[in-house]
Design a protein around this motif. Sequence first.
Motif, short mmCIF file in Angstrom:
data_model
loop_
_atom_site.label_atom_id
_atom_site.label_comp_id
_atom_site.label_asym_id
_atom_site.label_seq_id
_atom_site.Cartn_x
_atom_site.Cartn_y
_atom_site.Cartn_z
N THR A 99 -38.49 -10.82 -28.47
CA THR A 99 -38.63 -12.22 -28.26
C THR A 99 -36.80 -12.88 -28.64
OG1 THR A 99 -40.74 -11.61 -29.28
CG2 THR A 99 -39.33 -14.06 -29.96
N GLN A 153 -35.45 -12.97 -25.09
CA GLN A 153 -35.77 -14.65 -24.41
C GLN A 153 -35.10 -15.73 -25.82
OE1 GLN A 153 -39.75 -16.12 -24.69
NE2 GLN A 153 -39.44 -16.34 -22.83
N THR A 154 -35.41 -15.58 -26.95
CA THR A 154 -34.67 -16.57 -28.20
C THR A 154 -33.14 -17.32 -27.25
OG1 THR A 154 -36.38 -16.71 -29.59
CG2 THR A 154 -34.55 -17.23 -30.03
N ARG A 161 -33.27 -18.62 -23.93
CA ARG A 161 -34.22 -19.76 -24.26
C ARG A 161 -33.43 -21.48 -24.73
NH1 ARG A 161 -37.49 -19.40 -27.54
NH2 ARG A 161 -36.98 -20.65 -29.40
N GLN A 206 -40.63 -24.24 -24.44
CA GLN A 206 -42.01 -22.25 -25.32
C GLN A 206 -43.17 -22.78 -24.95
OE1 GLN A 206 -40.40 -21.44 -28.60
NE2 GLN A 206 -41.37 -19.51 -28.65
N HIS A 227 -40.75 -21.10 -20.66
CA HIS A 227 -40.35 -19.22 -21.05
C HIS A 227 -41.86 -19.18 -22.31
CE1 HIS A 227 -36.20 -19.94 -21.49
NE2 HIS A 227 -36.44 -21.21 -21.21
N ASP A 240 -43.51 -16.34 -24.42
CA ASP A 240 -43.63 -15.23 -24.92
C ASP A 240 -44.73 -14.25 -25.39
OD1 ASP A 240 -42.65 -13.09 -26.58
OD2 ASP A 240 -42.33 -14.49 -27.86
#
Length: 379
Positions: A75, A78-79, A82, A90, A112, A114
């Motif tokens: 996570t 990916q943050t 992003r 998101q 995105h 998650d």
Amino acid sequence: MTDKFEDMANARGSALNGRELLNELMEAYRKYVILPSEHAYRAAALHVASTHGQPAWYTAPRFQYRAPEKRSGKTRAQTVHRYLSYKPLQTVNISPAALARTIGTDDPPTLHMDEYDTYFGSRNGDKHEDLRGIINSGFERGGSYTRWDMMARQLEQIPTFCMVTLAGIGELPDTVADRSVTINMRRRARGEEVAPFRARHKAPLEQLGQKVNLWVRRNLQLLKDVEPDLPVEDRAADVWEPLIAIADLAGGEWVDLGREACVALTGERKDTTVPREVELLRDLHIAFGDDESVHTAVLIDRLSKLDESLWRKVQRMGGAEFITPTVTDREISKVLQDYDHNIRSAKIRKGDVVKQGYKRADLEDAWRRHCTCGGCSGS
């Protein structure tokens, strides 16, 4: 790097140095995330930059942060991705229709997702077929989501092309994973430290993303026109072409770094996702040994006795071990005919015994075409 890239790089001068920007992207990752290899950092930087060049691409590669368990950094990775990417969107429990409406524009966002296991896991996969269809169709320019417009009383085609990142635990559906650059995350080891990440830290990342956007957007026409030399083929080439184009645009050491990352990460993907059908085809090659023909019952027995065999169940009773084959003659027949419809079992004579079986000559072409491991790439 092509001569055209070199000419453009000389014309641009030093106002926007692509090599420096890609290095800055890598350093942004290093500050907050432990990725499993240098190739992973390079791939992440190239994918982030490629999100800013969506109008230039014919394919929109997905980028997957895959974890075996929680607290593996997926996570967080990916943050960071992003905040660096182009127009990040998101999604949390978004409906297929709403998603299609959101990305169905001439200038789509970067999507995105998650916790993809909540969408595509074994318990929920059947409930999200529409969502998976959108993600699949959006990989190639021209893909669309088809819905019935009740007001207009006609079918509506909504474009679905957009870049995507995904983070989650376990495997993605093959159709999605096949369109992805996959990073296999892992927990930090003792001594591996990263800076804490809070919402206030996003501003510097967004500023870096804006610089990358300026560099890429100034070179969109160039990116549209070039066809980079790729070290992979077929679907992998579709996935990596935008990333390699960005590497060539940056020039210098990135020309080789991008291709090295492509080869390394594509190889990792192949090693971890061998379909059951391919495993059976490969193991049949081993089970044949040097024989020119083998009875089906003998093949099944040999398959069950292979080291780490997928084709057996082991039971222990009273200190004794019993092996039960789990593959059937019907499964073998189906798999072989899927690869070559001309393959059929036949009566095979072995001494005085005549039973159904297969001839090596009938399987050699399937082995040569579909088994890429060293032992199967020819007979």
